[in-house]
Design a protein around this motif. Sequence first.
Motif, short mmCIF file in Angstrom:
data_model
loop_
_atom_site.label_atom_id
_atom_site.label_comp_id
_atom_site.label_asym_id
_atom_site.label_seq_id
_atom_site.Cartn_x
_atom_site.Cartn_y
_atom_site.Cartn_z
N ARG A 283 -56.47 -65.34 6.71
CA ARG A 283 -56.04 -64.76 5.44
C ARG A 283 -56.19 -63.24 5.47
N GLY A 284 -57.26 -62.79 6.08
CA GLY A 284 -57.46 -61.35 6.19
C GLY A 284 -56.35 -60.69 6.98
N VAL A 285 -55.92 -61.34 8.08
CA VAL A 285 -54.83 -60.79 8.88
C VAL A 285 -53.55 -60.72 8.06
N LEU A 286 -53.25 -61.80 7.33
CA LEU A 286 -52.02 -61.83 6.55
C LEU A 286 -52.03 -60.78 5.44
N LEU A 287 -53.16 -60.64 4.78
CA LEU A 287 -53.26 -59.63 3.72
C LEU A 287 -53.11 -58.23 4.29
N ALA A 290 -49.52 -57.63 5.01
CA ALA A 290 -48.78 -57.38 3.78
C ALA A 290 -49.02 -55.95 3.30
N ALA A 291 -50.27 -55.51 3.36
CA ALA A 291 -50.59 -54.15 2.92
C ALA A 291 -49.98 -53.11 3.85
N THR A 292 -49.77 -53.50 5.11
CA THR A 292 -49.22 -52.56 6.08
C THR A 292 -47.80 -52.13 5.69
N ALA A 293 -47.15 -52.94 4.87
CA ALA A 293 -45.80 -52.58 4.42
C ALA A 293 -45.82 -51.21 3.73
N LEU A 294 -46.95 -50.86 3.15
CA LEU A 294 -47.05 -49.55 2.51
C LEU A 294 -46.89 -48.42 3.51
N GLU A 295 -47.39 -48.63 4.73
CA GLU A 295 -47.28 -47.61 5.75
C GLU A 295 -45.86 -47.50 6.30
N ALA A 315 -55.34 -49.63 -0.78
CA ALA A 315 -55.29 -51.06 -0.48
C ALA A 315 -56.41 -51.49 0.45
N THR A 316 -56.84 -50.61 1.34
CA THR A 316 -57.89 -50.99 2.29
C THR A 316 -59.25 -51.16 1.64
N VAL A 317 -59.43 -50.63 0.44
CA VAL A 317 -60.74 -50.75 -0.22
C VAL A 317 -61.08 -52.21 -0.50
N PRO A 318 -60.25 -52.96 -1.26
CA PRO A 318 -60.60 -54.37 -1.48
C PRO A 318 -60.54 -55.21 -0.22
N LEU A 319 -59.67 -54.84 0.73
CA LEU A 319 -59.61 -55.59 1.98
C LEU A 319 -60.92 -55.46 2.76
#
Length: 341
Positions: A283-287, A290-295, A315-319
């Motif tokens: 799940r961490g990898v998938l999240l 998903a967040a990487t789309a911002l980059e 986004a990396t803060v909660p991750l």
Amino acid sequence: MRFFSSVLLLLALPAVPAHASAGDRSPEYQACLARCTRASCDPATGAPLHPPLPLALRLTRWSCADNCAYTCMHALTDLAAESGVRAQQFHGKWPFWRVLGAQEPAAAVFSFANLLVHVQGADWARRALPRAHPMRPFYLAWAYISINAWAWSTVFHTRDTRLTERLDYFSAGLAILYGLYMSAVRLFHLYPGSAAFPSRRARRPLLAVWRAACALAYAAHVAYLALPPRFDYAYNVRASLAVGLAHHLLWLAFALPARATLFPRYAAAPRAYRPPHAGAAARGVLLLCAATALELLDFPAWRRAVDAHALWHLATVPLAVLWWDFLIVDAQDPAWRGVRE
């Protein structure tokens, strides 16, 4: 969280910085810069001809020429906005309003928020894991290395100079490589064991070999980037991606179903044992993906304050919090002691 933070810190880096962009190459910008420096800066010393720069700018090492570049950048961006033309980048960055001398205040604040997460993570590890736990020193070292990396990310986004850029890259590179180092130690049971926390005795000598290999790789990496004639940004990205990908694959393997297990997840547990929290790694990898789309997005900074890169930092803060939670839960699994619930 090492797998996680390694890639987080990789993506916290600018992709391949462009030190010349359409905005700063334009004749209008060059003419504005020449007029401003002639009118405002001492040609001999570069110091302001008029009253000194505000204290916040002096503390963050803005020069008279730097201030002229900032003024011309926003003057041209204002003209573009009035004409309905899309803003341009200057020196590889979108125009940002500075705050107390910080060039990219939002990214700096979000970087500092990541730093605080790792400060808290170190505290969680100290409180939750007994001193005898074999991974405790590795997790604490990872926390300190991550704190250092996010500290330099904060400094770099506050003031982009050759020195702060190098320190940001080298610190992030160390965090990325340490993530792979720590993941291999955890997943292949290279850590020193004890009666309470068994390990694979036959593999213990490999720890010194693995440590030396990572240390030499990092030294060679920094030496190559630091030596003239230029900083090889493309190589840096490729190297970081390769290490980050290896890190991802290890934790994805950890999350595989019990029937597809590639390696024992705990030295004292049967090979097929899969803890309830194993899926959290996937799940961490998938999240993260998903967040990487911002980059992958690239748009002018909203209100000249927040761009896609700053949102990535947010986004990396909660991750990071989620991954620290996973690390602690994994370290507390009874299988470390040879007990299965």
